[in-house]
Design a protein around this motif. Structure first.
Motif, mmCIF file in Angstrom:
data_model
loop_
_atom_site.group_PDB
_atom_site.id
_atom_site.type_symbol
_atom_site.label_atom_id
_atom_site.label_comp_id
_atom_site.label_asym_id
_atom_site.label_seq_id
_atom_site.Cartn_x
_atom_site.Cartn_y
_atom_site.Cartn_z
ATOM 1 N N ALA A 134 0.812 -1.215 0.000
ATOM 2 C CA ALA A 134 0.000 0.000 0.000
ATOM 3 C C ALA A 134 0.848 1.268 0.000
ATOM 4 O O ALA A 134 0.595 2.193 -0.760
ATOM 5 N N VAL A 135 1.868 1.320 0.834
ATOM 6 C CA VAL A 135 2.667 2.531 0.950
ATOM 7 C C VAL A 135 3.503 2.772 -0.307
ATOM 8 O O VAL A 135 3.473 3.876 -0.855
ATOM 9 N N PRO A 136 4.229 1.765 -0.822
ATOM 10 C CA PRO A 136 4.974 2.049 -2.058
ATOM 11 C C PRO A 136 4.072 2.538 -3.179
ATOM 12 O O PRO A 136 4.445 3.442 -3.922
ATOM 13 N N CYS A 137 2.877 1.972 -3.296
ATOM 14 C CA CYS A 137 1.950 2.417 -4.342
ATOM 15 C C CYS A 137 1.513 3.857 -4.097
ATOM 16 O O CYS A 137 1.416 4.652 -5.030
ATOM 17 N N ALA A 138 1.266 4.221 -2.858
ATOM 18 C CA ALA A 138 0.808 5.573 -2.529
ATOM 19 C C ALA A 138 1.916 6.599 -2.750
ATOM 20 O O ALA A 138 1.655 7.736 -3.124
ATOM 21 N N VAL A 139 3.159 6.199 -2.538
ATOM 22 C CA VAL A 139 4.286 7.120 -2.617
ATOM 23 C C VAL A 139 4.915 7.116 -4.015
ATOM 24 O O VAL A 139 5.662 8.017 -4.363
ATOM 25 N N GLU A 140 4.573 6.124 -4.809
ATOM 26 C CA GLU A 140 5.203 5.925 -6.121
ATOM 27 C C GLU A 140 5.250 7.184 -6.973
ATOM 28 O O GLU A 140 6.266 7.469 -7.603
ATOM 29 N N ASP A 141 4.168 7.935 -7.027
ATOM 30 C CA ASP A 141 4.101 9.107 -7.887
ATOM 31 C C ASP A 141 4.703 10.368 -7.267
ATOM 32 O O ASP A 141 4.737 11.408 -7.903
ATOM 33 N N SER A 142 5.145 10.275 -6.037
ATOM 34 C CA SER A 142 5.708 11.466 -5.394
ATOM 35 C C SER A 142 7.202 11.573 -5.709
ATOM 36 O O SER A 142 7.811 10.642 -6.220
ATOM 37 N N ALA A 143 7.764 12.695 -5.371
ATOM 38 C CA ALA A 143 9.188 12.920 -5.609
ATOM 39 C C ALA A 143 10.023 12.447 -4.418
ATOM 40 O O ALA A 143 11.197 12.774 -4.316
ATOM 41 N N VAL A 144 9.419 11.673 -3.517
ATOM 42 C CA VAL A 144 10.094 11.233 -2.310
ATOM 43 C C VAL A 144 11.052 10.082 -2.622
ATOM 44 O O VAL A 144 10.680 9.119 -3.284
ATOM 45 N N ASP A 145 12.281 10.208 -2.164
ATOM 46 C CA ASP A 145 13.248 9.122 -2.241
ATOM 47 C C ASP A 145 13.017 8.271 -0.993
ATOM 48 O O ASP A 145 13.434 8.626 0.107
ATOM 49 N N LYS A 146 12.309 7.153 -1.169
ATOM 50 C CA LYS A 146 11.862 6.346 -0.025
ATOM 51 C C LYS A 146 13.025 5.841 0.826
ATOM 52 O O LYS A 146 12.945 5.863 2.052
ATOM 53 N N GLU A 147 14.088 5.385 0.181
ATOM 54 C CA GLU A 147 15.215 4.843 0.947
ATOM 55 C C GLU A 147 15.888 5.934 1.787
ATOM 56 O O GLU A 147 16.222 5.727 2.938
ATOM 57 N N ARG A 148 16.060 7.108 1.170
ATOM 58 C CA ARG A 148 16.682 8.213 1.901
ATOM 59 C C ARG A 148 15.775 8.689 3.033
ATOM 60 O O ARG A 148 16.234 8.975 4.135
ATOM 61 N N LEU A 149 14.470 8.782 2.753
ATOM 62 C CA LEU A 149 13.514 9.204 3.772
ATOM 63 C C LEU A 149 13.534 8.241 4.956
ATOM 64 O O LEU A 149 13.562 8.669 6.113
ATOM 65 N N LEU A 150 13.523 6.935 4.670
ATOM 66 C CA LEU A 150 13.572 5.948 5.749
ATOM 67 C C LEU A 150 14.832 6.125 6.582
ATOM 68 O O LEU A 150 14.777 6.141 7.818
ATOM 69 N N ALA A 151 15.966 6.285 5.918
ATOM 70 C CA ALA A 151 17.226 6.486 6.650
ATOM 71 C C ALA A 151 17.174 7.751 7.498
ATOM 72 O O ALA A 151 17.606 7.756 8.660
ATOM 73 N N ASP A 152 16.618 8.825 6.946
ATOM 74 C CA ASP A 152 16.519 10.088 7.684
ATOM 75 C C ASP A 152 15.583 9.964 8.885
ATOM 76 O O ASP A 152 15.890 10.464 9.978
ATOM 77 N N VAL A 153 14.451 9.297 8.691
ATOM 78 C CA VAL A 153 13.489 9.138 9.794
ATOM 79 C C VAL A 153 14.101 8.263 10.895
ATOM 80 O O VAL A 153 13.951 8.565 12.089
ATOM 81 N N LEU A 154 14.790 7.193 10.520
ATOM 82 C CA LEU A 154 15.441 6.340 11.528
ATOM 83 C C LEU A 154 16.529 7.105 12.276
ATOM 84 O O LEU A 154 16.685 6.945 13.492
ATOM 85 N N ALA A 155 17.273 7.944 11.569
ATOM 86 C CA ALA A 155 18.298 8.763 12.219
ATOM 87 C C ALA A 155 17.647 9.750 13.193
ATOM 88 O O ALA A 155 18.137 9.957 14.312
ATOM 89 N N LEU A 156 16.539 10.361 12.766
ATOM 90 C CA LEU A 156 15.805 11.285 13.637
ATOM 91 C C LEU A 156 15.304 10.559 14.877
ATOM 92 O O LEU A 156 15.463 11.052 15.998
ATOM 93 N N ARG A 157 14.710 9.374 14.689
ATOM 94 C CA ARG A 157 14.226 8.595 15.832
ATOM 95 C C ARG A 157 15.359 8.305 16.803
ATOM 96 O O ARG A 157 15.219 8.470 18.018
ATOM 97 N N GLY A 158 16.510 7.905 16.283
ATOM 98 C CA GLY A 158 17.655 7.615 17.144
ATOM 99 C C GLY A 158 18.093 8.835 17.937
ATOM 100 O O GLY A 158 18.363 8.749 19.137
ATOM 101 N N ALA A 159 18.135 9.976 17.272
ATOM 102 C CA ALA A 159 18.533 11.214 17.947
ATOM 103 C C ALA A 159 17.540 11.582 19.031
ATOM 104 O O ALA A 159 17.916 11.989 20.146
ATOM 105 N N LEU A 160 16.237 11.430 18.730
ATOM 106 C CA LEU A 160 15.207 11.746 19.726
ATOM 107 C C LEU A 160 15.273 10.796 20.927
ATOM 108 O O LEU A 160 15.123 11.229 22.076
ATOM 109 N N LEU A 161 15.499 9.518 20.662
ATOM 110 C CA LEU A 161 15.600 8.558 21.760
ATOM 111 C C LEU A 161 16.821 8.845 22.626
ATOM 112 O O LEU A 161 16.766 8.756 23.854
ATOM 113 N N ARG A 162 17.931 9.207 21.974
ATOM 114 C CA ARG A 162 19.137 9.558 22.756
ATOM 115 C C ARG A 162 18.877 10.802 23.608
ATOM 116 O O ARG A 162 19.248 10.856 24.765
#
Length: 154
Positions: free
Chosen positions: A120-148
């Motif tokens: 569902a998510v790849p299909c919903a994001v497919e037409d956007s200009a979002v780089d999914k792999e980079r976004l995932l890495a950025d969100v995980l990095a943000l989560r780590g920083a917030l948890l720290r």
């Protein structure tokens, strides 16, 4: 940037990173809701099932660590999954203080049905200009920083 009564700057709602993440989480929930309804799961239950589909027989503690949930939140969730016939909770043979969670045949079979949700998510994001792999890495990095940062205050 808007000013508060003291003249100090405060960002408008749409400039708040926390609101962007919060509202994006709600958008994900809205996207997933029809798929999860077909599975008979809530989003947190789906996440617990994902963890168990990756590796069956994990302890409640390991599942909680993976999902960043405490046992007070996770235990009722697992009880509902058990009541639905998807998992079975058992005391560990090696350490009776530990409770392991095992998929039932019905819980294992649900994984195949869940494949549509995973798409569902790849299909919903497919037409956007979002780089999914980079976004995932950025969100995980943000989560780590917030948890720290949150851990630093303990």
């Amino acid at each position: 940037m808007a000013n508060d009564a003291k003249g100090e700057g405060i960002r408008n709602l749409d400039e708040q990173l926390c609101f962007a993440v919060y509202s994006t989480a709600h958008a994900f929930n809205r996207l997933y809701r029809p798929f999860l309804a077909e599975l008979g799961l809530t989003y947190p239950q789906f996440l617990a099932m994902l963890v168990l589909w990756e590796r069956d027989g994990q302890t409640v503690t390991a599942i909680g660590d993976r999902l960043l949930l405490d046992s007070g939140t996770l235990t009722p969730l697992l009880k509902r999954l058990e009541g639905a016939g998807l998992v079975e909770r058992r005391r560990s043979r090696d350490d009776e203080r530990q409770v392991q969670v095992h998929l039932t045949a019905q819980g294992r079979a649900l994984r195949d049905k869940a494949g549509a949700t995973d798409n569902a998510v790849p299909c919903a994001v497919e037409d956007s200009a979002v780089d999914k792999e980079r976004l995932l890495a950025d969100v995980l990095a943000l989560r780590g920083a917030l948890l720290r940062a949150a851990g630093a205050g303990n």
